[in-house]
Design a protein around this motif. Sequence first.
Motif, PDB file in Angstrom:
ATOM      1  N   PHE A 211      19.331 -20.421  29.944  1.00  0.00           N
ATOM      2  CA  PHE A 211      20.306 -20.704  28.896  1.00  0.00           C
ATOM      3  C   PHE A 211      20.560 -22.199  28.807  1.00  0.00           C
ATOM      4  O   PHE A 211      20.627 -22.771  27.715  1.00  0.00           O
ATOM      5  N   GLU A 215      16.476 -22.935  25.154  1.00  0.00           N
ATOM      6  CA  GLU A 215      17.072 -21.839  24.382  1.00  0.00           C
ATOM      7  C   GLU A 215      16.049 -20.796  23.960  1.00  0.00           C
ATOM      8  O   GLU A 215      16.319 -19.594  24.004  1.00  0.00           O
ATOM      9  N   ASN A 219      16.181 -16.889  24.928  1.00  0.00           N
ATOM     10  CA  ASN A 219      16.184 -15.809  23.934  1.00  0.00           C
ATOM     11  C   ASN A 219      15.126 -14.759  24.251  1.00  0.00           C
ATOM     12  O   ASN A 219      15.387 -13.549  24.189  1.00  0.00           O
TER      13      ASN A 219
END
Length: 268
Positions: A211, A215, A219
């Motif tokens: 995180f 990103e 995801n």
Amino acid sequence: GEPGVVGLCVIAFLAHGEDPNHGPHAENIRNGIDYIYSRQRESNGYIGSSMYNHGFATLALAEAYGAIDDPKLAPALKKAVDLILSAQSRNSVGGWRYTPESRDADTTVTGCQLVALFGARNAGIPVPDEAIKKGLAYMSRCRGGDGAYGYTSAGGGKQTLTAIGVTCLALAKEKDGKGFRNSVDYLKENLNYRERHYPYYFEYYMSQALFHADEDAWNEWNSKNLRYLSTSQRPNGSWSGNKGEAFNTSAALLSLALNYRFLPIYEK
């Protein structure tokens, strides 16, 4: 009950935005905090019987600080932080291991104490920069050329340990170095990795590491983790395994927590 596991349960409630003062889970949260107080030694602030317990319990106090109006919270948190700092000052390598008296260190216990110190500092408890620097220096000595972190040295790198190392550097806002990038690349090559012995402990750190670091990778990993956890969750809502339901369930939930809201310590 282990106060560190109780701490992770408290953090899981708070991470979902549950109100510790009102609402359906207020009593669970308050009982958890009270239990942590009950296991803190008056003499030196040590919580429980291992530095794992102490680290996660301290993080819970830090996350609760500011959310709960409780005059006992600040002194308990401060004493817990002082114990972490005094244990480090006696440690020849600047890290931590199983007890406050340990002279050696490993990356899981050290990572646990560093995250607790970041949480406390975020809550407004003074933490000397020098303590963080020394802890991170020990961690970096355990990082191999491929970016993977070992347990007590740079050899034998493991995904879980690397996720801990990346999380610590991210929380320290030290994301520019080549070592950090190597470690993130190592994690990205292992997005399908499943830890057999400590699966939920791995997920707890892996979600935070990705995180903060990447990103897109988070995801991708997060959607896999959501599927994995939704198929392995039991009808009563828990996750089972050899580390106990409370630990497994709180760590599993915390690996999902970034989907809800961000605890102060986890904000970018």
